[in-house]
Scaffold this active site. Structure first.
Site, PDB file in Angstrom:
ATOM      1  N   ILE A  12       0.768  -1.327   0.027  1.00 47.75           N
ATOM      2  CA  ILE A  12      -0.052  -0.033   0.013  1.00 47.75           C
ATOM      3  C   ILE A  12       0.945   1.284   0.248  1.00 47.75           C
ATOM      4  O   ILE A  12       0.596   2.182  -0.791  1.00 47.75           O
ATOM      5  CB  ILE A  12      -0.905  -0.095   1.314  1.00 47.75           C
ATOM      6  CG1 ILE A  12      -1.832  -1.294   1.264  1.00 47.75           C
ATOM      7  CG2 ILE A  12      -1.639   1.544   1.429  1.00 47.75           C
ATOM      8  CD1 ILE A  12      -2.880  -1.513   2.386  1.00 47.75           C
ATOM      9  N   SER A  77       1.077  -6.999   9.490  1.00 46.82           N
ATOM     10  CA  SER A  77      -0.157  -6.937   9.327  1.00 46.82           C
ATOM     11  C   SER A  77      -0.940  -8.512   9.011  1.00 46.82           C
ATOM     12  O   SER A  77      -1.903  -8.309   8.182  1.00 46.82           O
ATOM     13  CB  SER A  77      -0.676  -6.076   8.123  1.00 46.82           C
ATOM     14  OG  SER A  77      -0.128  -6.201   7.311  1.00 46.82           O
ATOM     15  N   TYR A 140      -3.753  -8.223  15.956  1.00 43.67           N
ATOM     16  CA  TYR A 140      -3.672  -7.284  14.936  1.00 43.67           C
ATOM     17  C   TYR A 140      -4.436  -6.126  15.079  1.00 43.67           C
ATOM     18  O   TYR A 140      -4.003  -4.864  14.887  1.00 43.67           O
ATOM     19  CB  TYR A 140      -3.541  -7.847  13.510  1.00 43.67           C
ATOM     20  CG  TYR A 140      -3.750  -7.005  12.764  1.00 43.67           C
ATOM     21  CD1 TYR A 140      -2.334  -5.840  12.072  1.00 43.67           C
ATOM     22  CD2 TYR A 140      -4.749  -6.776  11.660  1.00 43.67           C
ATOM     23  CE1 TYR A 140      -2.563  -5.108  11.105  1.00 43.67           C
ATOM     24  CE2 TYR A 140      -4.999  -5.774  10.711  1.00 43.67           C
ATOM     25  CZ  TYR A 140      -3.790  -4.999  10.238  1.00 43.67           C
ATOM     26  OH  TYR A 140      -4.085  -4.165   9.711  1.00 43.67           O
ATOM     27  N   ASN A 169     -10.899  -3.823   2.175  1.00 44.11           N
ATOM     28  CA  ASN A 169      -9.896  -4.782   1.661  1.00 44.11           C
ATOM     29  C   ASN A 169      -9.640  -4.221   0.467  1.00 44.11           C
ATOM     30  O   ASN A 169     -10.169  -4.727  -0.627  1.00 44.11           O
ATOM     31  CB  ASN A 169     -10.549  -6.110   1.441  1.00 44.11           C
ATOM     32  CG  ASN A 169     -11.337  -6.724   2.768  1.00 44.11           C
ATOM     33  OD1 ASN A 169     -10.604  -6.906   3.619  1.00 44.11           O
ATOM     34  ND2 ASN A 169     -12.481  -6.642   2.869  1.00 44.11           N
ATOM     35  N   LEU A 189      -8.714 -13.473  -0.541  1.00 42.74           N
ATOM     36  CA  LEU A 189      -9.428 -14.026  -1.655  1.00 42.74           C
ATOM     37  C   LEU A 189      -9.184 -14.059  -2.894  1.00 42.74           C
ATOM     38  O   LEU A 189      -8.985 -14.852  -3.604  1.00 42.74           O
ATOM     39  CB  LEU A 189     -10.947 -13.302  -1.267  1.00 42.74           C
ATOM     40  CG  LEU A 189     -11.712 -13.929  -0.004  1.00 42.74           C
ATOM     41  CD1 LEU A 189     -13.003 -13.085   0.137  1.00 42.74           C
ATOM     42  CD2 LEU A 189     -12.051 -15.497  -0.168  1.00 42.74           C
ATOM     43  N   ASP A 286     -14.999 -16.743  11.700  1.00 40.54           N
ATOM     44  CA  ASP A 286     -15.428 -15.989  10.452  1.00 40.54           C
ATOM     45  C   ASP A 286     -16.819 -15.236  10.695  1.00 40.54           C
ATOM     46  O   ASP A 286     -17.395 -15.586  11.750  1.00 40.54           O
ATOM     47  CB  ASP A 286     -15.721 -17.021   9.534  1.00 40.54           C
ATOM     48  CG  ASP A 286     -14.506 -17.346   8.640  1.00 40.54           C
ATOM     49  OD1 ASP A 286     -13.431 -17.102   9.016  1.00 40.54           O
ATOM     50  OD2 ASP A 286     -14.462 -18.484   7.991  1.00 40.54           O
TER      51      ASP A 286
HETATM   52  N1  NAD Z   1      -3.203  -5.097   2.949  1.00 37.27           N
HETATM   53  C1  NAD Z   1      -4.382  -4.891   3.591  1.00 37.27           C
HETATM   54  O1  NAD Z   1      -5.209  -5.619   3.443  1.00 37.27           O
HETATM   55  C2  NAD Z   1      -4.645  -3.729   4.850  1.00 37.27           C
HETATM   56  C3  NAD Z   1      -5.931  -3.512   5.282  1.00 37.27           C
HETATM   57  C4  NAD Z   1      -6.097  -2.724   6.217  1.00 37.27           C
HETATM   58  C5  NAD Z   1      -4.945  -1.990   6.711  1.00 37.27           C
HETATM   59  N2  NAD Z   1      -3.796  -2.171   6.430  1.00 37.27           N
HETATM   60  C6  NAD Z   1      -2.538  -1.369   6.917  1.00 37.27           C
HETATM   61  O2  NAD Z   1      -1.888  -0.733   5.628  1.00 37.27           O
HETATM   62  C7  NAD Z   1      -0.585  -0.742   6.060  1.00 37.27           C
HETATM   63  C8  NAD Z   1       0.154  -1.013   4.818  1.00 37.27           C
HETATM   64  O3  NAD Z   1      -0.250  -2.527   4.714  1.00 37.27           O
HETATM   65  P1  NAD Z   1       0.435  -3.366   3.473  1.00 37.27           P
HETATM   66  O4  NAD Z   1      -0.677  -4.355   2.861  1.00 37.27           O
HETATM   67  O5  NAD Z   1       1.021  -2.482   2.313  1.00 37.27           O
HETATM   68  O6  NAD Z   1       1.431  -4.268   4.153  1.00 37.27           O
HETATM   69  P2  NAD Z   1       3.073  -4.357   3.563  1.00 37.27           P
HETATM   70  O7  NAD Z   1       3.492  -5.557   4.662  1.00 37.27           O
HETATM   71  O8  NAD Z   1       3.335  -4.604   2.074  1.00 37.27           O
HETATM   72  O9  NAD Z   1       3.808  -3.145   3.956  1.00 37.27           O
HETATM   73  C9  NAD Z   1       4.305  -2.630   5.381  1.00 37.27           C
HETATM   74  C10 NAD Z   1       5.540  -1.957   5.204  1.00 37.27           C
HETATM   75  O10 NAD Z   1       5.844  -1.765   6.452  1.00 37.27           O
HETATM   76  C11 NAD Z   1       7.454  -1.861   6.622  1.00 37.27           C
HETATM   77  N3  NAD Z   1       7.591  -1.901   8.114  1.00 37.27           N
HETATM   78  C12 NAD Z   1       7.029  -2.746   8.931  1.00 37.27           C
HETATM   79  N4  NAD Z   1       7.497  -2.496  10.159  1.00 37.27           N
HETATM   80  C13 NAD Z   1       8.349  -1.413  10.142  1.00 37.27           C
HETATM   81  C14 NAD Z   1       8.978  -0.901  11.162  1.00 37.27           C
HETATM   82  N5  NAD Z   1       8.856  -1.070  12.489  1.00 37.27           N
HETATM   83  N6  NAD Z   1       9.912   0.353  10.769  1.00 37.27           N
HETATM   84  C15 NAD Z   1       9.919   0.621   9.248  1.00 37.27           C
HETATM   85  N7  NAD Z   1       9.057  -0.091   8.272  1.00 37.27           N
HETATM   86  C16 NAD Z   1       8.489  -1.309   8.649  1.00 37.27           C
HETATM   87  C17 NAD Z   1       7.543  -3.169   5.774  1.00 37.27           C
HETATM   88  O11 NAD Z   1       8.749  -3.597   5.535  1.00 37.27           O
HETATM   89  C18 NAD Z   1       6.621  -2.967   4.840  1.00 37.27           C
HETATM   90  O12 NAD Z   1       7.262  -2.222   3.686  1.00 37.27           O
HETATM   91  C19 NAD Z   1      -0.302  -1.424   7.359  1.00 37.27           C
HETATM   92  O13 NAD Z   1      -0.176  -0.310   8.463  1.00 37.27           O
HETATM   93  C20 NAD Z   1      -1.545  -2.435   7.230  1.00 37.27           C
HETATM   94  O14 NAD Z   1      -1.849  -2.966   8.696  1.00 37.27           O
HETATM   95  C21 NAD Z   1      -3.618  -3.112   5.277  1.00 37.27           C
END
Ligand code: NAD
Length: 328
Positions: A12, A77, A140, A169, A189, A286
């Site tokens: 993201i 996450s 989480y 999502n 999914l 679920d």
């Molecule tokens: N993907 C989803 O479905 C989803 C849904 C809701 C919320 N989110 C939130 O969106 C954000 C991004 O999610 P994503 O899917 O891109 O995940 P991702 O794992 O692809 O990206 C997370 C990034 O954060 C970096 N990271 C983790 N811990 C770190 C730290 N302590 N210091 C520096 N960098 C760190 C990782 O290396 C990674 O590049 C997260 O906060 C996640 O909780 C994701």
């Protein structure tokens, strides 16, 4: 405008960085590469390190004194992992966010966009709005709700204004395929549908007697590019949106639900793959699922999602060979 994006080497965060750059906003990335990819940073101003590293945050602000906001995406996450490793998740997500915020305040940061999640709701309602009560159902999700509570209280006591972006999502990929999901076999999914198509295996639909229009679970899928552009709008309208309160929570969603069965049919229609659908009982924990009302984000940010689930499926499929070339 220049913005610091933590977690900008992830799925993201990297998409948000591209959306910002396209809108003339310069992204600076901070990522420890726990799950992120170095390949996504080659053309960016980037720092390899942890969000809790105070001297590093000080250096970033010294080298970029014109940073006007921070988008905080860095987190772990994976829900099942969070149940077996709560110490890791609370440390990285909650303690990490507290440390980061302390460093941001010291450096005069006044605007923070926080990557929150629909998982904070854990509701039985079919549509949720931002004023609905929170009931996070996993470690989480509780780290996300905990960060929101901490940021709410910090906003009330300091000059920091916060918008918590509660994501539905996300699916799909940057339409220009600059970055995308890093993992080869995503377990969400759409990822499971792609694996079923590529491997010729059946897709198992968990739960088929929910009180939804076709008995399968209801989900709110948002194209990740729409999610990314919401951040651009939030940056552009940040001060107006946070005039009334220094803490604002916004649902960032499609606003319309798609059932799991509908997603499977949309996938087959979009890709031409025929997939055998098996039905199995719902797993413990679920839920029927819900959609997120995005009216408030539309009103305050002047943003609305533009891309369809079918477009997200096409972009996810186009990303597959690009990912293989870029990341292996
Ligand atoms: N993907 C989803 O479905 C989803 C849904 C809701 C919320 N989110 C939130 O969106 C954000 C991004 O999610 P994503 O899917 O891109 O995940 P991702 O794992 O692809 O990206 C997370 C990034 O954060 C970096 N990271 C983790 N811990 C770190 C730290 N302590 N210091 C520096 N960098 C760190 C990782 O290396 C990674 O590049 C997260 O906060 C996640 O909780 C994701």
């Amino acid at each position: 405008m220049k913005v610091l994006i933590t977690g900008g080497a992830g799925y993201i965060g990297s998409t948000i960085a591209s959306a910002c750059a396209d809108a003339g906003i310069t992204p600076v990335i901070l990522d420890n590469l726990a799950t992120g990819r170095q390949e996504y940073l080659s053309h960016r101003s980037a720092y390899h390190g942890d969000i809790a590293d105070g001297p590093l945050i000080d250096r970033i602000f010294t080298e970029h004194p014109d940073l006007s906001a921070v988008i905080h995406c860095a987190a772990l996450s994976t829900v099942p992992e969070s149940t077996t490793a709560p110490v890791l998740y609370y440390r990285e997500n909650l303690a990490g966010t507290i440390a980061l915020t302390e460093h941001l305040l010291r450096n005069g940061c006044r605007r923070l966009l926080f990557a929150s999640s629909a998982a904070v709701y854990g509701t039985t309602a079919t549509t949720v709005t931002e004023t609905d009560s929170l009931a996070p159902a996993s470690p989480y999700a509780r780290t996300k709700a905990g960060c929101e509570a901490f940021l709410h209280d910090t906003g009330a006591a300091t000059g920091l204004a916060v918008i918590a972006m509660r994501y539905a999502n996300p699916i799909g990929t940057d339409p220009l395929l600059r970055t995308g999901l890093q993992v080869d076999k995503p377990t969400h999914l759409l990822g499971r549908l792609i694996s079923a198509a590529e491997e010729g295996t059946p897709f198992t639909l968990m739960g088929s007697d929910w009180p939804t229009r076709d008995g399968s679970g209801l989900r709110d899928f948002i194209h990740v590019w729409d999610l990314a552009t919401a951040h651009v709008h939030a940056l552009q309208r940040f001060d107006e949106a946070t005039t009334e309160s220094p803490f604002l929570a916004l649902n960032i969603s499609s606003g319309t639900g798609t059932t799991v069965r509908e997603l499977a049919h949309a996938f087959q229609g979009a890709t031409g793959h025929t997939i055998e659908l098996n039905e199995a009982p719902a797993r413990p924990g679920d839920v029927a699922g819900f959609t997120l009302d995005n009216t408030l984000a539309g009103h305050l940010l002047g943003w609305s999602p533009k891309l369809t689930v079918t477009q997200a499926i096409h972009h996810a499929m186009e990303w597959r060979p690009v990912r293989t070339r870029m990341l292996t």
